[in-house]
Structure formats: C-alpha cells, structure tokens
Design a protein around this motif. Sequence first.
Motif, short mmCIF file in Angstrom:
data_model
loop_
_atom_site.label_atom_id
_atom_site.label_comp_id
_atom_site.label_asym_id
_atom_site.label_seq_id
_atom_site.Cartn_x
_atom_site.Cartn_y
_atom_site.Cartn_z
N GLU A 39 -63.17 56.73 6.92
CA GLU A 39 -64.36 56.98 6.09
C GLU A 39 -65.54 56.17 6.62
N GLY A 40 -65.80 56.32 7.91
CA GLY A 40 -66.81 55.52 8.59
C GLY A 40 -68.24 55.89 8.25
N TYR A 41 -69.14 54.95 8.52
CA TYR A 41 -70.57 55.12 8.32
C TYR A 41 -70.89 55.57 6.89
N PHE A 42 -70.56 54.68 5.96
CA PHE A 42 -70.87 54.91 4.54
C PHE A 42 -70.24 56.20 4.03
N ARG A 43 -69.01 56.44 4.49
CA ARG A 43 -68.21 57.59 4.06
C ARG A 43 -68.80 58.93 4.49
N ASN A 44 -69.63 58.91 5.54
CA ASN A 44 -70.20 60.15 6.04
C ASN A 44 -69.23 60.91 6.92
N PHE A 45 -68.24 60.22 7.50
CA PHE A 45 -67.29 60.86 8.41
C PHE A 45 -65.86 60.49 8.02
N ASP A 46 -64.95 61.44 8.18
CA ASP A 46 -63.55 61.17 7.85
C ASP A 46 -63.02 60.02 8.70
N LEU A 47 -63.35 60.06 9.99
CA LEU A 47 -62.96 58.99 10.91
C LEU A 47 -64.09 58.78 11.92
N VAL A 48 -64.25 57.55 12.36
CA VAL A 48 -65.09 57.26 13.52
C VAL A 48 -64.20 56.53 14.52
N VAL A 49 -63.96 57.18 15.66
CA VAL A 49 -63.09 56.61 16.69
C VAL A 49 -63.98 55.98 17.76
N ALA A 50 -63.73 54.72 18.05
CA ALA A 50 -64.45 54.02 19.12
C ALA A 50 -63.46 53.75 20.25
N ILE A 51 -63.79 54.23 21.44
CA ILE A 51 -62.98 53.96 22.63
C ILE A 51 -63.70 52.88 23.43
N ILE A 52 -63.02 51.76 23.64
CA ILE A 52 -63.57 50.67 24.45
C ILE A 52 -62.84 50.65 25.78
N LYS A 53 -63.53 51.00 26.84
CA LYS A 53 -62.95 51.04 28.18
C LYS A 53 -63.52 49.89 29.00
N ARG A 54 -62.74 48.86 29.17
CA ARG A 54 -63.20 47.67 29.87
C ARG A 54 -63.17 47.87 31.39
N ARG A 55 -64.17 47.34 32.06
CA ARG A 55 -64.22 47.37 33.52
C ARG A 55 -65.09 46.23 34.02
N ASN A 56 -64.90 45.85 35.26
CA ASN A 56 -65.63 44.74 35.85
C ASN A 56 -66.91 45.17 36.55
N LYS A 89 -67.18 41.92 20.62
CA LYS A 89 -67.32 41.04 21.79
C LYS A 89 -67.02 41.80 23.09
N CYS A 90 -67.73 42.90 23.26
CA CYS A 90 -67.54 43.71 24.46
C CYS A 90 -68.89 44.17 24.97
N ARG A 91 -68.92 44.70 26.19
CA ARG A 91 -70.15 45.17 26.77
C ARG A 91 -70.56 46.51 26.19
N ILE A 92 -71.87 46.73 26.13
CA ILE A 92 -72.39 47.94 25.49
C ILE A 92 -72.00 49.20 26.24
N ASP A 93 -71.85 49.11 27.58
CA ASP A 93 -71.52 50.30 28.37
C ASP A 93 -70.03 50.60 28.39
N TRP A 94 -69.23 49.83 27.67
CA TRP A 94 -67.80 50.11 27.56
C TRP A 94 -67.49 51.04 26.38
N ILE A 95 -68.46 51.25 25.51
CA ILE A 95 -68.21 51.87 24.21
C ILE A 95 -68.52 53.37 24.20
N SER A 96 -67.63 54.14 23.59
CA SER A 96 -67.88 55.56 23.31
C SER A 96 -67.46 55.83 21.87
N PHE A 97 -68.34 56.46 21.10
CA PHE A 97 -68.05 56.80 19.71
C PHE A 97 -67.71 58.28 19.58
N PHE A 98 -66.73 58.57 18.71
CA PHE A 98 -66.33 59.95 18.44
C PHE A 98 -66.17 60.15 16.93
#
Length: 264
Positions: A39-56, A89-98
């Motif tokens: 119920e993410g973002y003030f219950r606007n979405f059933d789910l909010v999936v965040a994929i954090i892909k770490r890289r150097n 505590k991750c880099r901004i370019d590692w994040i993808s929201f779904f």
Amino acid sequence: MKEKHLKSLFIKSLHAGHIDGNDFFSTKGSDIEIKIKDEGYFRNFDLVVAIIKRRNDTDIQFGSIDSYDSYINIIMRSGQLTQFAHKEKCRIDWISFFPVELKSDYDVLDDRLPKQILNAILTFGRAILVLDKKHCERAKLKSILNLIPATIIGYTGSEDYFEVLSVFRPFITTGMLELSKTRLAKLLSENRIDNASGVYNCFENIQRIYQKFVFSQLYDQDPGFAMDELKFIQKLGDVRLLPEKKYVKELIRQTTNLRITDYL
C-alpha cells in the motif's frame, strides 16, 4: 482468489524469481536487493517494488534508449529518488521503482483501472498490472493486452508462478512537457530572434524545473533542485514582463486593424 492472497503469491514469486518472461527488471543476483512497500505512497498503489542494483562503475554511459531514459529520470524525479537513496544508504542510479496494481478475480475491472495506471505513470514513469487467472483468460480472449499502457503479468494458476503477458517499453520521463526543438527554432526564426540555441536551452531548463516541481507536488516531496537550477530560477525572478493590463492593451493594439481577409 482474493487480492490479499494474490498479493502474497506475487511477492513470493518476486523473491523466488518465478515470473516467466521477465526481462524488464531483474531480481536475481547477489548485487540486487528487493524492497517492497505494501500500500505504498499513501495507499495509492497496491505495491511499490524498488529494485536496488549495486555496482561500482560510476561512469554515465548512454549505451541505449533504456539507459538514457534512466539517467533523465534521475534528473526529473531526483526528489523522489534521493529520499529513498538516503533511507536505504545507496546510490541514486542504483534504484528502479515499479508501481504494481493487482486485480484478483474478485475485483471488477472498471473505469478506475485507467486512472490507476495513469497515476502510476505520472508518479514513477511506468506501470505494472498483475491479473488473476480468470482476468488473464478474458484479457487474452479479447486481445486487449497490448492496448493497455502497462506491463501486464498474469497468474498461471500454479503455486507462485506468474508469466509476463505484455510489456510496455516506453519509460515516461519528459513526455508531458517535452519541447520540439525544430518547432521552437522555426518559431524563433519567424520572429527574428537571435541565438536560437541559447533560447532553446533556456526553455529546456524551464521545462525540467517545472516538471520536477509537478512530479514532486503529487506527494508533497522536495523537488530536489540542483544549485544551478536555483540560480537559474533567481535570474528568472529578475526578468520583468509587461503588467497584465499593459499586455492586454498591447494585444488589442496589435489586432485593431486586422480584417477577416488577413486570415484567408
């Protein structure tokens, strides 16, 4: 099944990698984390999936349309992404929201669905729609899958296995306010305005700043303006345009002697 059960199965499937045909986001690998908000973002979405892909690798490489869109998205939705990056505590370019909207067979597909998908696209640039088994069969039968601007995932009816039914590739970053460089250059030329390139860059900055503000006010977030953008806003504040009454009078004066034949 009921939505709560469908949601539970889908979350389990995400973690297990049991979504057949999933090539639009990856959930496998030691360098990948999955964060799921119910119920993410003030219950606007059933789910909010965040994929954090770490890289150097810190280099910015526009090797494809997808990678270019991802970097542009960082600029346009920097407030949203920075807030999450600080929390995790991750880099901004590692994040993808779904953002995910789930429809169980107990749910009725009505005029709320287009609004929910549009809300997801405006907020995150993309939308994921998960359908229960009977809804999948109806959607396939009516051949409407490719008409919906969302990636659609269907439940197979077996344990926690799902399958991708259709993929909506465009990642909406600047679609609402995107400028036509050719059209603007033509307009400036017709009005004998010099330095068309500089004027276009100015318009582009205004577009980016305004769009960041529009995206951020959906959920009262910090737009995440860069220091150069704040300086640009300050310079705009120093520009003085004609007062409204004088502007209206000038428009009236310019059109006083127009005749109907001037439009033919």
